[in-house]
Design an enzyme around this catalytic site. Sequence first.
Site, PDB file in Angstrom:
ATOM      1  N   CYS A 103       0.834  -1.208   0.000  1.00 21.12           N
ATOM      2  CA  CYS A 103       0.000   0.000   0.000  1.00 21.12           C
ATOM      3  C   CYS A 103       0.868   1.258   0.000  1.00 21.12           C
ATOM      4  O   CYS A 103       1.685   1.456   0.891  1.00 21.12           O
ATOM      5  CB  CYS A 103      -0.944  -0.055   1.206  1.00 21.12           C
ATOM      6  SG  CYS A 103      -1.452   1.523   1.857  1.00 21.12           S
ATOM      7  N   CYS A 444     -30.439  15.396 -12.805  1.00 20.52           N
ATOM      8  CA  CYS A 444     -31.501  14.834 -11.976  1.00 20.52           C
ATOM      9  C   CYS A 444     -32.270  13.744 -12.730  1.00 20.52           C
ATOM     10  O   CYS A 444     -32.413  13.773 -13.945  1.00 20.52           O
ATOM     11  CB  CYS A 444     -32.417  15.908 -11.414  1.00 20.52           C
ATOM     12  SG  CYS A 444     -33.802  16.318 -12.429  1.00 20.52           S
ATOM     13  N   CYS A 447     -35.868  14.605 -14.429  1.00 19.20           N
ATOM     14  CA  CYS A 447     -36.015  15.915 -15.057  1.00 19.20           C
ATOM     15  C   CYS A 447     -36.472  15.812 -16.511  1.00 19.20           C
ATOM     16  O   CYS A 447     -37.281  16.613 -16.974  1.00 19.20           O
ATOM     17  CB  CYS A 447     -34.707  16.696 -14.980  1.00 19.20           C
ATOM     18  SG  CYS A 447     -34.487  17.452 -13.343  1.00 19.20           S
TER      19      CYS A 447
END
Length: 531
Positions: A103, A444, A447
């Site tokens: 890591c 959205c 919409c």
Amino acid sequence: MYPPKPTSRFIFLALTLFLFLFLSFTVISSGATNEDEDVEGIEELIALDEEVENQEGDPHVRSSEAEVLSKAQRIVIELNQDSTKRVIDGNEYVLVLGYAPWCPRSAELMPQFAEAATDLKELGSNVLMAKIDAERYPKAASSLGIKGFPTMLLFVNGTSQAYTGGFSSKEIVIWASKKTGEPVIRIRSVIQAKEFLKKHPLFVVGLFEKFGGSEYEEFIKAATSHSELQFVETSEVDVANVLFPNVQPSYPFVGLVKSEPDRYTAFEGTFKMEDILQFLDYYKFPLVTTVTELNSVRVFSSRIKFQVYVFAEADDFKNLVEPLQNVARKFKPKVLFLYINIKDDNLAKPFLTLLGLEDPEDTVVAAFDYKISTKYLLESEPTPSKIEEFCSGLLHGTLAPFYKSQPVPDNKEGSIQTIVGKTFEDLILSSPQNILLEVHTPWCVNCEATSKKVEKLAKHFKGLDDLIFARIDASANEHPKLQINDYPTLLFYPAHDKSNPIKLSTKSSLKDLATLINKNLKMDHNTKDEL
Ligand SMILES: *[C@@H]1O[C@H](CO)[C@@H](O)[C@H](O)[C@H]1NC(C)=O
């Protein structure tokens, strides 16, 4: 005429032989070291490689290598399956770093952790520093509560708490010292003070006649509760003078030392913990703070409510930094000055989006008043004098808040008018007509379906002079009178009462919506008739 060849071949062979011997020696000796470690069991050292490297060739140190080894070994303990429980239970304070060898963030943290261990040891701290390879010993790691890498946990008598400090060695030292009962370093001599200065560019110094009494206690309380700044104390004026030149020789004294043009700030309030903490929060940041991933959380949580942000390319900022520091000095500590590299997408993008400046061409200067959640944008050329004027307006509440707006479109075509931030006032609030406004955003979910409905409605009501259909993209346009949080939203603005728009359900059928619009139009006509 062949002499050069055999000679060079000889040299080559000799070199090879030498290298071979040298390498085998190194391998054998490092093999021996590994064996020693295995025999000794749990302990491994982080600092060893470095120390041995530095000291290679020095016969004195070589002869005491064993000494160096055992000293370094005590610094960071490597936990394993067998030792973990014993070490955690057997020590009052253990700071554990859970890591994984692959890591990269662990790899970054490890040398900082090792350096912190060395420093803590020098300070005489009683915290034991340990690390565990959580991939190799997953059971032991999970028994400690290590779930990701890297994870740092402090165990106090076997009970863990999350690490909340910074990730440089200095920040680790400060955090660990405070959590293990040593909030303040006492400095006893000028030599010690000079040594301390070499390592610490940022700290708080307290000068007290004696280490007792209520003022001193408040200082200690502040030191304990502030987990980010190192505090030191002394009772000697000449020691204090090394740390904070020209210290006021009156007891008690508290000062903040930073590494920037305005290095020294003396505390002038009353000796109460809360006052000292507030002083530190106001002054701990430099005149202009460069925001980074490492300090962003600390910066953004500052209690200074007025914040001025400069977004610029590194090269442009170089020319601006000094004039900006001069401006900052005039507004300190009421205004916090921050610089964010405009190319740093993680840090800059969220702000630039708030300002509707996704792709700025030049330096951007903006300000935020966090008490009233209002933003301001410097719309003229960001010269030092314009920035100063801007800050002064911010402080005195005379700036006009900034609202996002797309450029004003020409609405000649189409049955639906496009409204932007700048035209909201004129085309919605001050217009004499009834308006059906669709508030949407590009992302959205529903919409598009609503937009289709509105288009059909617009066609249906075509020809009515007193009804306008309009739409606004709320992600790019703002107006203080348009406070909407769900999208899509349909608002009917009656001509006679623009301040009270009626919300229509976007889920209603076309027929129901048409009926509602008709009803509202009729009500509006009736109101007009009454007037
Ligand atoms: C840890 O345990 C020891 C022994 O019970 C106790 O003396 C000490 O105060 C404890 N430390 C903390 C910080 O609670």
